[in-house]
Write a protein that holds these residues in place. Sequence first.
Motif, PDB file in Angstrom:
ATOM      1  N   LYS A  90       0.826  -1.208   0.000  1.00  0.00           N
ATOM      2  CA  LYS A  90       0.000   0.000   0.000  1.00  0.00           C
ATOM      3  C   LYS A  90       0.862   1.260   0.000  1.00  0.00           C
ATOM      4  CE  LYS A  90      -4.140  -1.801   2.335  1.00  0.00           C
ATOM      5  NZ  LYS A  90      -4.966  -1.743   3.576  1.00  0.00           N
ATOM      6  N   ARG A  91       1.931   1.223   0.762  1.00  0.00           N
ATOM      7  CA  ARG A  91       2.816   2.392   0.826  1.00  0.00           C
ATOM      8  C   ARG A  91       3.394   2.724  -0.547  1.00  0.00           C
ATOM      9  NH1 ARG A  91       7.794   3.922   0.791  1.00  0.00           N
ATOM     10  NH2 ARG A  91       8.574   1.816   0.353  1.00  0.00           N
ATOM     11  N   ARG A  92       3.629   1.704  -1.326  1.00  0.00           N
ATOM     12  CA  ARG A  92       4.199   1.922  -2.657  1.00  0.00           C
ATOM     13  C   ARG A  92       3.152   2.420  -3.660  1.00  0.00           C
ATOM     14  NH1 ARG A  92       7.863  -3.618  -3.494  1.00  0.00           N
ATOM     15  NH2 ARG A  92       9.355  -3.218  -1.796  1.00  0.00           N
ATOM     16  N   VAL A  93       1.959   1.848  -3.632  1.00  0.00           N
ATOM     17  CA  VAL A  93       1.025   2.112  -4.736  1.00  0.00           C
ATOM     18  C   VAL A  93       0.019   3.231  -4.487  1.00  0.00           C
ATOM     19  CG1 VAL A  93       1.222  -0.258  -5.562  1.00  0.00           C
ATOM     20  CG2 VAL A  93      -0.655   0.338  -4.030  1.00  0.00           C
ATOM     21  N   ALA A  96       1.081   6.750  -5.433  1.00  0.00           N
ATOM     22  CA  ALA A  96       1.265   6.785  -6.881  1.00  0.00           C
ATOM     23  C   ALA A  96      -0.066   6.908  -7.602  1.00  0.00           C
ATOM     24  CB  ALA A  96       2.002   5.523  -7.339  1.00  0.00           C
ATOM     25  N   ILE A  97      -1.052   6.134  -7.172  1.00  0.00           N
ATOM     26  CA  ILE A  97      -2.372   6.210  -7.814  1.00  0.00           C
ATOM     27  C   ILE A  97      -2.981   7.588  -7.605  1.00  0.00           C
ATOM     28  CG2 ILE A  97      -4.735   5.319  -7.717  1.00  0.00           C
ATOM     29  CD1 ILE A  97      -3.457   2.566  -7.081  1.00  0.00           C
ATOM     30  N   ASP A  98      -2.844   8.118  -6.402  1.00  0.00           N
ATOM     31  CA  ASP A  98      -3.371   9.464  -6.137  1.00  0.00           C
ATOM     32  C   ASP A  98      -2.696  10.496  -7.038  1.00  0.00           C
ATOM     33  OD1 ASP A  98      -4.901  11.390  -4.328  1.00  0.00           O
ATOM     34  OD2 ASP A  98      -2.838  12.097  -4.061  1.00  0.00           O
ATOM     35  N   ALA A 103      -2.895  14.010 -11.881  1.00  0.00           N
ATOM     36  CA  ALA A 103      -2.191  14.505 -13.070  1.00  0.00           C
ATOM     37  C   ALA A 103      -2.904  14.135 -14.364  1.00  0.00           C
ATOM     38  CB  ALA A 103      -0.769  13.946 -13.088  1.00  0.00           C
ATOM     39  N   PHE A 104      -3.554  12.970 -14.382  1.00  0.00           N
ATOM     40  CA  PHE A 104      -4.175  12.468 -15.615  1.00  0.00           C
ATOM     41  C   PHE A 104      -5.597  11.997 -15.301  1.00  0.00           C
ATOM     42  CE2 PHE A 104       0.396  11.338 -15.554  1.00  0.00           C
ATOM     43  CZ  PHE A 104       0.831  12.254 -16.510  1.00  0.00           C
ATOM     44  N   ALA A 122      -6.902   0.964  -3.343  1.00  0.00           N
ATOM     45  CA  ALA A 122      -6.476   1.531  -4.625  1.00  0.00           C
ATOM     46  C   ALA A 122      -7.652   2.111  -5.397  1.00  0.00           C
ATOM     47  CB  ALA A 122      -5.773   0.461  -5.455  1.00  0.00           C
ATOM     48  N   VAL A 123      -8.780   1.414  -5.386  1.00  0.00           N
ATOM     49  CA  VAL A 123      -9.969   1.937  -6.073  1.00  0.00           C
ATOM     50  C   VAL A 123     -10.448   3.209  -5.384  1.00  0.00           C
ATOM     51  CG1 VAL A 123     -12.387   1.468  -6.639  1.00  0.00           C
ATOM     52  CG2 VAL A 123     -10.643  -0.286  -7.051  1.00  0.00           C
TER      53      VAL A 123
END
Length: 294
Positions: A90-93, A96-98, A103-104, A122-123
């Motif tokens: 979770k700390r890694r992803v 990044a998803i946020d 940004a996109f 993540a969702v």
Amino acid sequence: MSAQAAKDTCFSPRQTLRCPRGRVLNLGSPQVMGILNLTPDSFYAGSRLGTTPDLLHRAEAMLRAGASILDIGGYSSRPGAEHIPEDEEKRRVLPAIDALRRAFPEAFLSIDTFRAGVACAAVAAGADLINDISGGELDAAMFATAGQLQVPYVLMHMRGTPQTMAQLTDYPDDIVLELTRYFRDKVAALRAAGVADIILDPGFGFAKTAAQSHELLRRLRELQLLGLPILAGLSRKSMVYKPLGLTPEAALSGTVAVNTMALLNGAALLRVHDVAEAVQTIRLVAPTFLPLSP
């Protein structure tokens, strides 16, 4: 055979995927999923991303090159990969998803995880799809979670874990028949859990020898009998570089070759490290979907 008949034969079935925020991803024509690795030990060193600026730069390049989906993973699934706890994944992803969602905002984001807790978080952070290498085998809550979240689910075939799968390559029956039975039963369980949109992934290289993976590739069209779109994850894998006596870094040309075979055998989605080359392959192999310039 007419051009329309050829197109229907080579690239069916077709399906749209319903994603969060009312968006629809169309797999009526072959699409590209770009790989974003947030792991320090991915088998292909060139795919590893260490900082948020690196991540955003790579993501922007992939989207500009024509990727439809960005696949974010924080747990390396290479054979013998180190096992990490859920909190570390979770700390890694999640940051990044946020960052990617901010940004996109129009990009489709996939979370590459076999853990229901990571998928749920993540969702919530902005992911649109779940890409589960274990087909629900490594977390009994995954199917119910995917049904509750109402997101598309990539169902992959694998045996064991990334740490043990290399020893689990014995298929007493025909390998395609075994995968067909596996997918039939898993799809029924996913439907029962309320999952509407499913993509099949044969799991090239996962609990399969190079020879078995190449047989699956040659016979990929047989899995279309299940009536679901197929993802081909072949990019720079050992089934490509080892028979050629190369390394992952030198396997781009081989990847283009096997991606071409996958498209001709019905793949609807290519999961790749090299997006521009995959998009070019689709344009040449399936020009009726992505017209060539005059």
